[in-house]
Design an enzyme around this catalytic site. Structure first.
Site, short mmCIF file in Angstrom:
data_model
loop_
_atom_site.label_atom_id
_atom_site.label_comp_id
_atom_site.label_asym_id
_atom_site.label_seq_id
_atom_site.Cartn_x
_atom_site.Cartn_y
_atom_site.Cartn_z
N ASP A 137 3.02 13.74 -4.86
CA ASP A 137 2.45 15.09 -4.98
C ASP A 137 0.93 15.07 -5.12
OD1 ASP A 137 4.73 16.62 -4.73
OD2 ASP A 137 5.30 16.28 -6.81
N GLY A 177 1.63 -5.16 6.30
CA GLY A 177 1.56 -5.26 7.76
C GLY A 177 0.40 -6.14 8.21
N HIS A 220 -5.16 0.71 2.42
CA HIS A 220 -4.26 1.77 2.89
C HIS A 220 -5.07 2.95 3.41
CE1 HIS A 220 -0.50 0.11 1.19
NE2 HIS A 220 -1.31 -0.43 0.31
N GLU A 265 4.28 -14.98 -1.29
CA GLU A 265 5.13 -13.99 -1.95
C GLU A 265 6.60 -14.27 -1.64
OE1 GLU A 265 4.04 -9.91 -1.04
OE2 GLU A 265 5.82 -9.11 -2.00
N GLU A 309 2.00 21.33 -12.80
CA GLU A 309 3.34 21.29 -12.24
C GLU A 309 4.21 20.39 -13.10
OE1 GLU A 309 3.29 19.71 -8.26
OE2 GLU A 309 5.46 19.40 -8.32
N CYS A 313 -1.63 -3.16 4.97
CA CYS A 313 -1.40 -3.96 3.77
C CYS A 313 -0.41 -5.10 4.03
CB CYS A 313 -0.97 -3.08 2.61
SG CYS A 313 -1.30 -3.86 1.04
N ARG A 353 -1.37 -7.80 -4.31
CA ARG A 353 -1.50 -8.99 -5.15
C ARG A 353 -1.90 -10.20 -4.32
NH1 ARG A 353 3.09 -7.12 -7.68
NH2 ARG A 353 2.48 -6.37 -9.73
N GLU A 395 -4.12 5.32 5.01
CA GLU A 395 -3.32 6.55 4.95
C GLU A 395 -3.57 7.36 3.68
OE1 GLU A 395 -2.19 3.46 4.68
OE2 GLU A 395 -0.42 3.28 3.40
N1 GLN Z 1 3.29 -7.38 -1.09
C1 GLN Z 1 1.94 -7.47 -0.66
C2 GLN Z 1 0.99 -7.79 -1.80
O1 GLN Z 1 1.34 -7.61 -2.95
C3 GLN Z 1 1.52 -6.21 0.06
C4 GLN Z 1 1.46 -5.01 -0.85
C5 GLN Z 1 1.45 -3.70 -0.11
O2 GLN Z 1 1.82 -3.64 1.06
N2 GLN Z 1 1.08 -2.63 -0.79
O3 GLN Z 1 -0.11 -8.21 -1.57
#
Ligand code: GLN
Length: 577
Positions: free
Chosen positions: A99, A417, A541, A439, A169, A415, A496, A543
């Site tokens: 939101d 991606g 990001h 990871e 809200e 990210c 991370r 977006e």
């Molecule tokens: N898992 C990945 C990291 O922690 C990417 C995190 C994400 O896409 N927000 O770095």
């Protein structure tokens, strides 16, 4: 009004009230609008709230939203996006629900942790204060202490921002056990601030069971009654419904809710919610709210304000061609999981006046072999691999990236991606067999993605990633530099892991270009492959900062290239440097 202003100033507050006021707070300076929901959740309370925020903003008010979440999580960072929708990251690094993203996009403003309050945060503050002996020997109680801290958070926002109006809200619906204290706190707020300073809006739902073929208002009546039972008399009712609500339903609601007929509004399902502000203005929605708060004259508006221009912009003719964008992810049950990405695509769609259709590609299915990579990407004009965590669907995503790279299909990595694009490149171009992100495979020989040094000592999960807005330095002569036309941009992060610096040279030797990094040049933040039609990924990001009327540059170029692959001539009013 029951109280005089002085009653709540400094030392005059009755002791039993526990209503701490921030320094400099003056009753009546800020108006409050409280939005609650009844009957069921998920009916678009957030959409109504942000639409109202937009309408008031259009009247030149300084509007600050506040989302009061009932859950005990301290922030939204640990919530499963499959159940709750995406985790939206603010510039200051606060992890909120989607939101806040809607408010930021509609008001074209950035908000802070003060705009997002959870019960978990309030409780942990109270426990901390109690341990510090700040309650002066009192037994700490839900009323007045929890409610007092909620009111304090609201008033702190008023003082910090100098807002004309704060729109609060409350998450969940009336009758939830968890949000009761938030409701009670705002009832108290209205008692203390005076009636002309607080407006209560209830968003309810009118049922229309298929077997009956008519609208039924009983559930809404009971929901509103539950609100009145806790001492909140709504001033305005918004009836959500599938089809437009009938006059008799409106009349019943008006009678049972004690709300005059002209303050009962109907909002039925519509395709394009960007057109809602003007619709509601035509119905007199913001006028009604301003009347209640006695600010109609102060924030007078001529005609439609800027909303007709807004409507013309936020619209695409259905007959326009369609660009198909694939999104390869794992949380595909609910599209809210990727809300900001779909919104960013929508912004591009409005910009180019072309329709964009999203094809969801479940990469776990690809791994299981139920669908093929080629079959999934057939007829897709561009592919997005969004952010994510964990191993499910990862190999499927890597196969999709490989397919796009090899077949010159526009690709945008966000990210995770970004990281997986590097894993793919390491394995298939740099010939580092078994390369992976630490990871997923902590023992891989080629840990091309590894944990950020600063993250190594971090324990636990809450709020501990590399979070929030940071500068990205863009290399001259790159595609990223051309499309941003700027050497430094600020974007939001939540990760991370990073590209392991030990492998940067290997990647570069094989043609990968790192076109954006942090200031010391240590953390790689944008990658691109120059001789591909469009292959770009960002560790951040984009977006989260794309706005209607101001789409993100990477998204814009990605969609333009995807559109070209269909030989669609996009309106190139978008100036390339
Ligand atoms: N898992 C990945 C990291 O922690 C990417 C995190 C994400 O896409 N927000 O770095």
């Amino acid at each position: 009004m029951l109280h005089k202003k002085e009653d709540f100033e400094a030392s005059n507050i009755p002791e039993e009230f526990y209503s701490p006021m921030p320094a400099g707070y003056r009753i009546g300076q800020t108006k409050y609008i409280v939005i609650t929901g009844s009957v069921i959740s998920g009916i678009g309370k957030g959409t109504i709230s942000s639409t109202l925020a937009k309408l008031l903003h259009d009247r030149k008010m300084k509007v600050e939203p506040m989302k009061l979440e009932a859950y005990l999580n301290v922030d939204a960072g640990t919530l499963n996006p499959f159940r709750h929708g995406e985790v939206f990251v603010l510039d200051d690094g606060t992890e909120t629900d989607l939101d806040l993203g809607t408010y930021e996009r509609l008001l074209d403003k950035s908000f802070t942790k003060d705009n997002f309050v959870t019960s978990g945060r309030i409780y942990s503050q109270i426990i901390e204060k109690e341990r510090a002996g700040k309650y002066l020997g009192k037994d700490v109680q839900f009323i007045p202490h929890v409610t007092g801290e909620i009111k304090l958070a609201v008033r702190n926002l008023a003082v910090k921002t100098g807002a004309d109006v704060i729109l609060i809200e409350i998450g969940g619906t009336v009758g939830d056990y968890e949000n009761m204290f938030a409701m009670e706190a705002l009832r108290e707020l209205s008692y203390e601030e005076g009636k002309e300073n607080v407006c209560f809006i209830n968003v309810t739902y009118i049922l229309e069971p298929g077997s009956l073929g008519e609208q039924k208002s009983k559930a809404a009546q009971l929901g509103i009654k539950a609100l009145m039972e806790i001492g909140i008399q709504p001033d305005v009712i918004v009836c959500r419904s599938e089809s437009p609500i009938g006059q008799s339903v409106k009349e019943k609601i008006s009678l049972h809710a004690n709300v005059s007929l002209r303050r009962v509004f109907g909002v039925h399902d519509i395709k394009n919610i960007y057109l809602l502000p003007l619709d509601l203005r035509d119905e007199g929605f913001d006028d009604a709210v301003c009347e209640i708060l006695n600010i109609k004259e102060k924030f007078h508006i001529e005609g439609n304000g800027s909303l007709q221009i807004w409507n013309d912009k936020m619209n695409v003719d259905e007959k326009e061609p369609e660009i198909v964008i694939g999104i390869a992810g794992k949380y595909l049950g609910a599209s809210d999981t990727y809300a900001s990405i779909t919104k960013s695509l929508e912004h591009c769609s409005f910009f180019y006046k072309k329709n964009i259709k999203i094809k969801w590609i479940d990469t776990a299915e690809i791994e299981r072999g139920t669908i093929s990579v080629q079959g999934s990407l057939n007829n897709v004009h561009g592919l997005i691999v969004p952010g994510g965590f964990g191993s499910r669907g990862v190999e499927g995503k890597i196969s999709c990236i490989k397919y796009c790279r090899e077949n010159n299909i526009p690709f945008l990595g966000l990210c995770y991606g970004f990281q997986l694009a590097l894993v793919e490149y390491a394995r298939n171009v740099c010939e580092l067999e078994g390369a992976h992100t630490a990871e997923i495979d902590p023992h891989t020989r080629y840990n091309v993605i590894d944990i950020l040094p600063e993250q190594k000592s971090v324990k636990g999960f809450g709020g501990s990633m590399r979070l929030g807005g940071k500068d990205v330095f863009i290399k001259p002569g790159t595609i990223a530099r051309r499309i941003h036309n700027s050497a430094i941009i600020r974007r939001r992060f939540r990760h991370r892991y990073e590209c392991n610096p030990e492998f940067i040279e290997t990647f570069e030797k094989k043609g990968m270009v790192f076109s954006g990094c942090d200031e010391p040049g240590k953390i790689m933040q944008i990658l691109e492959i120059p001789n591909h039609r469009f292959f770009m990924a960002a560790q951040f990001h984009p977006e989260f900062t794309s706005r209607p009327g101001k789409p993100d540059e990477i998204f814009l170029e990605f969609v333009r290239k995807a559109g070209e692959s269909k030989e669609i001539e996009l309106a190139l009013s978008y100036k390339l440097a």
